[in-house]
Design a protein around this motif. Structure first.
Motif, PDB file in Angstrom:
ATOM      1  N   MET A 165     -18.943 -53.620  83.670  1.00  0.00           N
ATOM      2  CA  MET A 165     -18.216 -54.746  83.461  1.00  0.00           C
ATOM      3  C   MET A 165     -17.971 -54.924  84.381  1.00  0.00           C
ATOM      4  SD  MET A 165     -14.428 -56.559  82.055  1.00  0.00           S
ATOM      5  CE  MET A 165     -14.029 -55.217  82.652  1.00  0.00           C
ATOM      6  N   GLY A 166     -17.128 -54.113  85.411  1.00  0.00           N
ATOM      7  CA  GLY A 166     -16.028 -54.378  86.552  1.00  0.00           C
ATOM      8  C   GLY A 166     -15.167 -54.816  86.487  1.00  0.00           C
ATOM      9  N   PHE A 167     -14.196 -55.717  87.907  1.00  0.00           N
ATOM     10  CA  PHE A 167     -14.142 -56.369  88.091  1.00  0.00           C
ATOM     11  C   PHE A 167     -13.598 -58.228  87.106  1.00  0.00           C
ATOM     12  CE2 PHE A 167     -10.939 -59.669  90.392  1.00  0.00           C
ATOM     13  CZ  PHE A 167      -9.773 -58.677  90.428  1.00  0.00           C
ATOM     14  N   ALA A 168     -12.093 -58.469  86.313  1.00  0.00           N
ATOM     15  CA  ALA A 168     -12.279 -60.230  85.702  1.00  0.00           C
ATOM     16  C   ALA A 168     -11.273 -60.232  86.377  1.00  0.00           C
ATOM     17  CB  ALA A 168     -12.865 -59.576  83.729  1.00  0.00           C
ATOM     18  N   PHE A 169     -11.371 -62.023  86.854  1.00  0.00           N
ATOM     19  CA  PHE A 169     -10.788 -62.177  86.974  1.00  0.00           C
ATOM     20  C   PHE A 169      -9.944 -63.237  86.499  1.00  0.00           C
ATOM     21  CE2 PHE A 169      -8.602 -65.715  90.530  1.00  0.00           C
ATOM     22  CZ  PHE A 169      -6.700 -64.829  90.212  1.00  0.00           C
ATOM     23  N   PRO A 170      -8.623 -64.284  85.779  1.00  0.00           N
ATOM     24  CA  PRO A 170      -8.272 -65.056  85.034  1.00  0.00           C
ATOM     25  C   PRO A 170      -8.104 -66.569  86.325  1.00  0.00           C
ATOM     26  CG  PRO A 170      -6.308 -64.413  85.401  1.00  0.00           C
ATOM     27  CD  PRO A 170      -7.543 -62.614  85.956  1.00  0.00           C
ATOM     28  N   ILE A 171      -9.515 -67.166  85.942  1.00  0.00           N
ATOM     29  CA  ILE A 171      -9.067 -68.746  86.538  1.00  0.00           C
ATOM     30  C   ILE A 171      -8.757 -70.190  85.550  1.00  0.00           C
ATOM     31  CG2 ILE A 171     -10.150 -70.390  87.745  1.00  0.00           C
ATOM     32  CD1 ILE A 171     -11.212 -67.692  89.192  1.00  0.00           C
ATOM     33  N   ARG A 172      -7.892 -71.041  85.896  1.00  0.00           N
ATOM     34  CA  ARG A 172      -7.567 -72.425  85.243  1.00  0.00           C
ATOM     35  C   ARG A 172      -8.048 -73.533  86.078  1.00  0.00           C
ATOM     36  NH1 ARG A 172      -5.065 -73.748  81.150  1.00  0.00           N
ATOM     37  NH2 ARG A 172      -4.003 -72.067  80.283  1.00  0.00           N
ATOM     38  N   VAL A 173      -8.784 -73.843  84.901  1.00  0.00           N
ATOM     39  CA  VAL A 173      -9.505 -75.406  85.648  1.00  0.00           C
ATOM     40  C   VAL A 173      -8.869 -76.309  86.280  1.00  0.00           C
ATOM     41  CG1 VAL A 173     -11.434 -77.034  85.015  1.00  0.00           C
ATOM     42  CG2 VAL A 173     -11.489 -74.310  84.438  1.00  0.00           C
ATOM     43  N   TYR A 174      -8.424 -76.832  87.094  1.00  0.00           N
ATOM     44  CA  TYR A 174      -6.997 -77.977  87.255  1.00  0.00           C
ATOM     45  C   TYR A 174      -8.461 -79.066  87.180  1.00  0.00           C
ATOM     46  CZ  TYR A 174      -3.926 -74.186  87.699  1.00  0.00           C
ATOM     47  OH  TYR A 174      -2.987 -73.436  87.667  1.00  0.00           O
ATOM     48  N   TRP A 175      -7.537 -80.427  87.712  1.00  0.00           N
ATOM     49  CA  TRP A 175      -7.764 -81.479  87.745  1.00  0.00           C
ATOM     50  C   TRP A 175      -9.103 -81.887  88.838  1.00  0.00           C
ATOM     51  CZ3 TRP A 175      -8.002 -85.825  84.762  1.00  0.00           C
ATOM     52  CH2 TRP A 175      -8.482 -86.566  85.217  1.00  0.00           C
ATOM     53  N   GLU A 176      -8.247 -81.160  89.712  1.00  0.00           N
ATOM     54  CA  GLU A 176      -9.444 -80.984  91.262  1.00  0.00           C
ATOM     55  C   GLU A 176     -10.574 -80.044  91.600  1.00  0.00           C
ATOM     56  OE1 GLU A 176      -7.206 -77.367  93.466  1.00  0.00           O
ATOM     57  OE2 GLU A 176      -5.973 -78.740  93.566  1.00  0.00           O
ATOM     58  N   ASP A 177     -10.665 -79.233  89.931  1.00  0.00           N
ATOM     59  CA  ASP A 177     -11.544 -78.678  89.948  1.00  0.00           C
ATOM     60  C   ASP A 177     -13.225 -79.710  88.999  1.00  0.00           C
ATOM     61  OD1 ASP A 177     -10.752 -76.549  91.105  1.00  0.00           O
ATOM     62  OD2 ASP A 177     -10.468 -75.727  89.362  1.00  0.00           O
ATOM     63  N   THR A 178     -13.164 -81.102  88.983  1.00  0.00           N
ATOM     64  CA  THR A 178     -13.958 -81.042  87.864  1.00  0.00           C
ATOM     65  C   THR A 178     -14.226 -82.973  88.071  1.00  0.00           C
ATOM     66  OG1 THR A 178     -12.041 -82.622  87.065  1.00  0.00           O
ATOM     67  CG2 THR A 178     -12.769 -80.785  85.207  1.00  0.00           C
ATOM     68  N   ASP A 179     -15.914 -82.944  88.264  1.00  0.00           N
ATOM     69  CA  ASP A 179     -16.119 -84.319  88.957  1.00  0.00           C
ATOM     70  C   ASP A 179     -16.147 -85.538  87.741  1.00  0.00           C
ATOM     71  OD1 ASP A 179     -17.797 -83.626  86.489  1.00  0.00           O
ATOM     72  OD2 ASP A 179     -19.363 -83.553  88.006  1.00  0.00           O
ATOM     73  N   ALA A 180     -16.472 -86.526  88.430  1.00  0.00           N
ATOM     74  CA  ALA A 180     -15.928 -87.508  87.455  1.00  0.00           C
ATOM     75  C   ALA A 180     -17.079 -88.233  85.834  1.00  0.00           C
ATOM     76  CB  ALA A 180     -17.533 -88.979  88.773  1.00  0.00           C
ATOM     77  N   GLY A 181     -18.021 -86.414  85.831  1.00  0.00           N
ATOM     78  CA  GLY A 181     -18.209 -86.339  84.683  1.00  0.00           C
ATOM     79  C   GLY A 181     -17.158 -86.007  83.631  1.00  0.00           C
ATOM     80  N   GLY A 182     -15.698 -85.120  84.372  1.00  0.00           N
ATOM     81  CA  GLY A 182     -14.675 -84.099  83.488  1.00  0.00           C
ATOM     82  C   GLY A 182     -15.120 -82.775  83.568  1.00  0.00           C
ATOM     83  N   ILE A 183     -16.494 -82.569  83.915  1.00  0.00           N
ATOM     84  CA  ILE A 183     -16.734 -80.926  83.968  1.00  0.00           C
ATOM     85  C   ILE A 183     -16.556 -80.513  85.328  1.00  0.00           C
ATOM     86  CG2 ILE A 183     -18.445 -81.636  82.034  1.00  0.00           C
ATOM     87  CD1 ILE A 183     -20.486 -80.896  83.911  1.00  0.00           C
ATOM     88  N   VAL A 184     -16.850 -79.207  85.631  1.00  0.00           N
ATOM     89  CA  VAL A 184     -16.292 -78.506  87.099  1.00  0.00           C
ATOM     90  C   VAL A 184     -17.478 -78.797  87.522  1.00  0.00           C
ATOM     91  CG1 VAL A 184     -16.420 -76.055  88.092  1.00  0.00           C
ATOM     92  CG2 VAL A 184     -15.060 -76.622  85.525  1.00  0.00           C
ATOM     93  N   PHE A 185     -16.819 -79.052  88.805  1.00  0.00           N
ATOM     94  CA  PHE A 185     -18.238 -79.989  89.996  1.00  0.00           C
ATOM     95  C   PHE A 185     -19.103 -78.643  90.428  1.00  0.00           C
ATOM     96  CE2 PHE A 185     -18.996 -80.471  94.404  1.00  0.00           C
ATOM     97  CZ  PHE A 185     -20.330 -81.831  94.631  1.00  0.00           C
ATOM     98  N   TYR A 186     -20.411 -78.783  90.528  1.00  0.00           N
ATOM     99  CA  TYR A 186     -20.862 -77.346  90.441  1.00  0.00           C
ATOM    100  C   TYR A 186     -20.459 -76.412  91.769  1.00  0.00           C
ATOM    101  CZ  TYR A 186     -23.493 -79.057  94.108  1.00  0.00           C
ATOM    102  OH  TYR A 186     -23.755 -80.484  95.812  1.00  0.00           O
ATOM    103  N   ALA A 187     -20.374 -77.034  92.959  1.00  0.00           N
ATOM    104  CA  ALA A 187     -19.770 -76.466  94.043  1.00  0.00           C
ATOM    105  C   ALA A 187     -18.126 -75.286  93.670  1.00  0.00           C
ATOM    106  CB  ALA A 187     -19.577 -77.207  95.152  1.00  0.00           C
ATOM    107  N   ASN A 188     -18.105 -75.221  92.827  1.00  0.00           N
ATOM    108  CA  ASN A 188     -16.877 -74.753  92.593  1.00  0.00           C
ATOM    109  C   ASN A 188     -16.616 -73.755  91.985  1.00  0.00           C
ATOM    110  OD1 ASN A 188     -15.264 -77.303  93.952  1.00  0.00           O
ATOM    111  ND2 ASN A 188     -14.139 -77.792  92.179  1.00  0.00           N
ATOM    112  N   TYR A 189     -17.428 -73.119  91.606  1.00  0.00           N
ATOM    113  CA  TYR A 189     -18.401 -72.088  90.918  1.00  0.00           C
ATOM    114  C   TYR A 189     -18.384 -70.605  91.769  1.00  0.00           C
ATOM    115  CZ  TYR A 189     -18.609 -74.519  86.040  1.00  0.00           C
ATOM    116  OH  TYR A 189     -19.235 -74.987  85.291  1.00  0.00           O
ATOM    117  N   LEU A 190     -18.684 -71.348  92.912  1.00  0.00           N
ATOM    118  CA  LEU A 190     -18.397 -70.386  94.110  1.00  0.00           C
ATOM    119  C   LEU A 190     -17.044 -70.470  94.212  1.00  0.00           C
ATOM    120  CD1 LEU A 190     -21.323 -72.371  95.912  1.00  0.00           C
ATOM    121  CD2 LEU A 190     -21.838 -69.939  95.405  1.00  0.00           C
ATOM    122  N   LYS A 191     -16.579 -71.805  94.882  1.00  0.00           N
ATOM    123  CA  LYS A 191     -14.843 -70.806  95.192  1.00  0.00           C
ATOM    124  C   LYS A 191     -14.310 -70.204  93.885  1.00  0.00           C
ATOM    125  CE  LYS A 191     -13.601 -75.753  97.203  1.00  0.00           C
ATOM    126  NZ  LYS A 191     -13.270 -76.820  96.914  1.00  0.00           N
TER     127      LYS A 191
END
Length: 138
Positions: free
Chosen positions: A1-27
């Motif tokens: 598995m390796g290393f795992a880091f928890p992240i919560r999705v915030y409003w700023e991470d989403t696009d107009a459709g309410g899903i995570v904006f594709y470029a934010n996965y890189l962040k």
């Protein structure tokens, strides 16, 4: 598995459709790689100050499988897949949920391979990764 880091999705991470904006996965993946290094005792600021070199992203490849949405809790993994004289390839996944004990059955939302290269911080020319650093990453 390796290393795992928890992240919560915030409003700023989403696009107009309410899903995570594709470029934010890189962040998300960048944060996980940084925390992975930190967990190994490798601080990037210290590394640059001590060696005069740093890692830069030189190639990315991502596959988006399912969307993440506002308030979702995610785990972002990082594991060394390949190491060379001047670059590393890191395999990463963004998974639904935060149960580290059950990662194998987690839903993969996004997966990618990120190549990071070791360069001189002043010239940005490739440099050889110090053997001690390579050993710490393995």
């Amino acid at each position: 598995m390796g290393f795992a880091f928890p992240i919560r999705v915030y409003w700023e991470d989403t696009d107009a459709g309410g899903i995570v904006f594709y470029a934010n996965y890189l962040k998300f993946m960048e944060r996980a790689r940084t925390e992975w290094l930190r967990a190994l005792g490798i601080g990037q600021r210290t590394l640059k100050a001590d060696t005069g070199c740093m890692f830069v992203v030189t190639d990315t490849s991502l596959r988006y499988l399912q969307p993440a949405r506002l308030d979702d809790e995610l785990l972002v993994t990082a594991r060394l897949e390949q190491s060379g004289r001047a670059s590393l390839t890191i395999g990463q996944q963004v998974l639904a949920g935060t149960d580290r004990a059950d990662i194998a059955s987690s839903t993969v939302l996004c997966e990618g391979r990120i190549r990071i290269s070791w360069v001189n911080a002043e010239t940005l020319k490739p440099a050889r990764i110090p053997p001690t650093l390579l050993e710490a990453l393995k």
